[in-house]
Motif scaffolding. Structure first.
Motif: not given
Ligand SMILES: CCCO[C@@H]1O[C@H](CO)[C@@H](O[C@@H]2O[C@H](CO)[C@H](O)[C@H](OCc3cn(Cc4ccccc4)nn3)[C@H]2O)[C@H](O)[C@H]1NC(C)=O
Length: 134
Positions: A25-32, A78-84, A126-132
């Motif tokens: 999410p674009k307002d994420a402070k962290s995810f786990a 740290f290859p992460f971007q909020q909102g992506a 973080i919103e799960l989109k796919a798992i494999s």
């Protein structure tokens, strides 16, 4: 904030990878992302922080045994971007997890709690989109 997601009906055995695709999410402070036996026992707590607990753009990893945290390991990528979207692959080896990130960078995290099969996954922020499993 993305509500927590829990899965405890899969098997990640040694020599195999669990790949997760998710939206940050674009307002994420962290995810786990937590992998292990249950909510009190994590082989890895994978916690990228944009701005949380005094950390900025830092991945913090740790273990948790019977609800007690181990020693934190801080990564230099740290290859992460909020909102992506992002994808992360956790490769389970005998004495470490190889964490492969979306930009091809990777790092290892030691296995501190032997577990034949990882059967528990939880995700927060973080919103799960796919798992494999590979
Ligand atoms: C220098 C003295 C204080 O040290 C600080 O102590 C903090 C509290 O123990 C450490 O932060 C904790 O680090 C743990 C890993 O070692 C976990 O990340 C603790 O958070 C657990 C947690 C998960 N959740 C769910 C969640 C996660 C992400 C997004 C939304 C919900 N909420 N809290 C997090 O609160 C923090 O990493 C630590 N900082 C350092 C530099 O050691």
């Amino acid at each position: 904030m993305a509500a927590g997601m829990v899965m405890n009906n899969f098997s990640l055995k040694q020599g195999h990878c669990l790949e997760l695709k998710g939206f940050i999410p674009k307002d994420a402070k962290s995810f786990a992302i937590n992998l292990g036996k249950d909510s009190s026992n994590y082989v890895i707590h994978f916690n990228p922080r944009f701005d949380h607990e005094g950390d900025t753009n830092k991945i913090i990893c740790n273990s948790k045994e019977e609800n007690s945290w181990g020693t934190e390991q801080r990564e230099n990528v740290f290859p992460f971007q909020q909102g992506a979207e992002t994808s992360i692959c956790f490769e389970y080896q005998a004495d470490h997890l190889k964490v492969k990130l979306s930009d091809g960078q990777e790092f290892n995290f030691p296995i501190r709690m032997p577990l034949d099969t990882i059967t528990f996954l939880s995700m927060d922020g973080i919103e799960l989109k796919a798992i494999s499993l590979h």
